[in-house]
Design a protein around this motif. Sequence first.
Motif, PDB file in Angstrom:
ATOM      1  N   GLN A   4       0.822  -1.211   0.000  1.00  0.00           N
ATOM      2  CA  GLN A   4       0.000   0.000   0.000  1.00  0.00           C
ATOM      3  C   GLN A   4       0.857   1.263   0.000  1.00  0.00           C
ATOM      4  OE1 GLN A   4      -3.528  -0.268  -0.147  1.00  0.00           O
ATOM      5  NE2 GLN A   4      -2.773  -2.306  -0.627  1.00  0.00           N
ATOM      6  N   MET A   5       2.145   1.115   0.362  1.00  0.00           N
ATOM      7  CA  MET A   5       3.081   2.246   0.366  1.00  0.00           C
ATOM      8  C   MET A   5       4.414   1.743  -0.180  1.00  0.00           C
ATOM      9  SD  MET A   5       2.286   3.944   4.125  1.00  0.00           S
ATOM     10  CE  MET A   5       3.126   5.506   3.837  1.00  0.00           C
ATOM     11  N   ASP A   6       5.080   2.577  -0.996  1.00  0.00           N
ATOM     12  CA  ASP A   6       6.404   2.220  -1.491  1.00  0.00           C
ATOM     13  C   ASP A   6       7.467   2.877  -0.604  1.00  0.00           C
ATOM     14  OD1 ASP A   6       6.487   4.916  -2.278  1.00  0.00           O
ATOM     15  OD2 ASP A   6       6.272   4.469  -4.409  1.00  0.00           O
ATOM     16  N   THR A   7       8.738   2.682  -0.936  1.00  0.00           N
ATOM     17  CA  THR A   7       9.807   3.207  -0.079  1.00  0.00           C
ATOM     18  C   THR A   7       9.759   4.735   0.017  1.00  0.00           C
ATOM     19  OG1 THR A   7      11.380   3.141  -1.921  1.00  0.00           O
ATOM     20  CG2 THR A   7      11.358   1.252  -0.443  1.00  0.00           C
ATOM     21  N   ALA A   8       9.447   5.412  -1.082  1.00  0.00           N
ATOM     22  CA  ALA A   8       9.375   6.883  -1.044  1.00  0.00           C
ATOM     23  C   ALA A   8       8.252   7.343  -0.120  1.00  0.00           C
ATOM     24  CB  ALA A   8       9.174   7.440  -2.453  1.00  0.00           C
ATOM     25  N   ALA A   9       7.089   6.701  -0.202  1.00  0.00           N
ATOM     26  CA  ALA A   9       5.961   7.083   0.655  1.00  0.00           C
ATOM     27  C   ALA A   9       6.261   6.779   2.119  1.00  0.00           C
ATOM     28  CB  ALA A   9       4.689   6.362   0.211  1.00  0.00           C
ATOM     29  N   LEU A  10       6.894   5.647   2.377  1.00  0.00           N
ATOM     30  CA  LEU A  10       7.257   5.309   3.761  1.00  0.00           C
ATOM     31  C   LEU A  10       8.268   6.302   4.320  1.00  0.00           C
ATOM     32  CD1 LEU A  10       7.533   1.438   3.381  1.00  0.00           C
ATOM     33  CD2 LEU A  10       5.846   2.647   4.782  1.00  0.00           C
ATOM     34  N   GLY A  11       9.265   6.673   3.521  1.00  0.00           N
ATOM     35  CA  GLY A  11      10.254   7.657   3.962  1.00  0.00           C
ATOM     36  C   GLY A  11       9.628   9.010   4.239  1.00  0.00           C
ATOM     37  N   ALA A  12       8.731   9.445   3.369  1.00  0.00           N
ATOM     38  CA  ALA A  12       8.043  10.728   3.569  1.00  0.00           C
ATOM     39  C   ALA A  12       7.163  10.678   4.812  1.00  0.00           C
ATOM     40  CB  ALA A  12       7.204  11.072   2.332  1.00  0.00           C
ATOM     41  N   PHE A  13       6.498   9.549   5.043  1.00  0.00           N
ATOM     42  CA  PHE A  13       5.666   9.377   6.241  1.00  0.00           C
ATOM     43  C   PHE A  13       6.520   9.495   7.496  1.00  0.00           C
ATOM     44  CE2 PHE A  13       3.887   6.790   9.600  1.00  0.00           C
ATOM     45  CZ  PHE A  13       2.580   7.209   9.652  1.00  0.00           C
ATOM     46  N   PHE A  25      17.260   6.813  10.445  1.00  0.00           N
ATOM     47  CA  PHE A  25      16.906   5.594   9.721  1.00  0.00           C
ATOM     48  C   PHE A  25      16.855   5.836   8.220  1.00  0.00           C
ATOM     49  CE2 PHE A  25      14.963   5.438  13.922  1.00  0.00           C
ATOM     50  CZ  PHE A  25      15.494   4.250  14.404  1.00  0.00           C
ATOM     51  N   GLY A  26      17.181   4.784   7.482  1.00  0.00           N
ATOM     52  CA  GLY A  26      17.055   4.818   6.035  1.00  0.00           C
ATOM     53  C   GLY A  26      16.402   3.531   5.569  1.00  0.00           C
ATOM     54  N   ILE A  27      15.489   3.643   4.630  1.00  0.00           N
ATOM     55  CA  ILE A  27      14.834   2.456   4.086  1.00  0.00           C
ATOM     56  C   ILE A  27      15.707   1.939   2.955  1.00  0.00           C
ATOM     57  CG2 ILE A  27      12.764   1.553   2.960  1.00  0.00           C
ATOM     58  CD1 ILE A  27      11.263   3.923   4.395  1.00  0.00           C
ATOM     59  N   GLU A  28      16.237   0.743   3.148  1.00  0.00           N
ATOM     60  CA  GLU A  28      17.144   0.148   2.169  1.00  0.00           C
ATOM     61  C   GLU A  28      16.398  -0.543   1.045  1.00  0.00           C
ATOM     62  OE1 GLU A  28      20.862   0.100   2.515  1.00  0.00           O
ATOM     63  OE2 GLU A  28      20.053   1.832   3.593  1.00  0.00           O
ATOM     64  N   ALA A  29      15.354  -1.298   1.391  1.00  0.00           N
ATOM     65  CA  ALA A  29      14.625  -2.059   0.370  1.00  0.00           C
ATOM     66  C   ALA A  29      13.277  -2.485   0.909  1.00  0.00           C
ATOM     67  CB  ALA A  29      15.421  -3.294  -0.044  1.00  0.00           C
ATOM     68  N   LEU A  30      12.313  -2.499   0.025  1.00  0.00           N
ATOM     69  CA  LEU A  30      11.009  -3.082   0.320  1.00  0.00           C
ATOM     70  C   LEU A  30      11.011  -4.412  -0.421  1.00  0.00           C
ATOM     71  CD1 LEU A  30       8.377  -2.394   1.792  1.00  0.00           C
ATOM     72  CD2 LEU A  30       7.551  -1.380  -0.323  1.00  0.00           C
ATOM     73  N   GLU A  36      13.825  -3.780   4.623  1.00  0.00           N
ATOM     74  CA  GLU A  36      15.144  -3.626   5.237  1.00  0.00           C
ATOM     75  C   GLU A  36      15.326  -2.159   5.595  1.00  0.00           C
ATOM     76  OE1 GLU A  36      18.474  -5.214   3.116  1.00  0.00           O
ATOM     77  OE2 GLU A  36      17.549  -7.197   2.943  1.00  0.00           O
ATOM     78  N   VAL A  37      15.663  -1.914   6.859  1.00  0.00           N
ATOM     79  CA  VAL A  37      15.830  -0.552   7.367  1.00  0.00           C
ATOM     80  C   VAL A  37      17.206  -0.432   7.995  1.00  0.00           C
ATOM     81  CG1 VAL A  37      14.932   1.188   8.975  1.00  0.00           C
ATOM     82  CG2 VAL A  37      13.349  -0.345   7.787  1.00  0.00           C
ATOM     83  N   ARG A  38      17.881   0.664   7.716  1.00  0.00           N
ATOM     84  CA  ARG A  38      19.222   0.935   8.252  1.00  0.00           C
ATOM     85  C   ARG A  38      19.135   1.885   9.437  1.00  0.00           C
ATOM     86  NH1 ARG A  38      24.507   1.072   6.179  1.00  0.00           N
ATOM     87  NH2 ARG A  38      23.636   0.210   4.257  1.00  0.00           N
ATOM     88  N   LEU A  39      19.839   1.548  10.520  1.00  0.00           N
ATOM     89  CA  LEU A  39      20.091   2.503  11.593  1.00  0.00           C
ATOM     90  C   LEU A  39      21.440   3.131  11.285  1.00  0.00           C
ATOM     91  CD1 LEU A  39      19.662   3.896  14.350  1.00  0.00           C
ATOM     92  CD2 LEU A  39      20.755   1.901  15.395  1.00  0.00           C
TER      93      LEU A  39
END
Length: 140
Positions: A4-13, A25-30, A36-39
């Motif tokens: 329902q959300m892609d990496t860009a939408a999740l990052g903006a949220f 945090f950075g979203i590495e991959a959906l 996969e999320v980076r600390l």
Amino acid sequence: MEPQMDTAALGAFLVAEFPQVAEDFGIEALTPDGIEVRLKVAHRHLRPGGTVSGPAMFALADVAVYLALLAQIGPVALAVTTNSSMDFLRKPAAGADLIGRARMLKVGRSLAVGDVLIFAEGGADPVARATLTYSIPPRR
């Protein structure tokens, strides 16, 4: 389930709803079954001895499962953690970012359960694992 959300939408949220921690945090991959999320490990994430603190690793687990859930159900800001269990398996390599690989085990109408394995960047063995349960508010 179709995301329902892609990496860009999740990052903006994350930036809009949690600006106080979004830059950590950075979203590495959906992926088809999770995220996969980076600390981005900084000095503030370290405990005495130079290793990443337990609270910082918990934050990664919580954010990773939260984002994995939102990828499936959409932008539900008030989905909240209701239970968690975390095992610290080994000391992460000093100075390495941490990568949380989260997947949802069950997503129901009111509860969702996910798990996450946390790795030091470049490491083959997980440094921690966690299982989290989220409460999903009723849809209006």
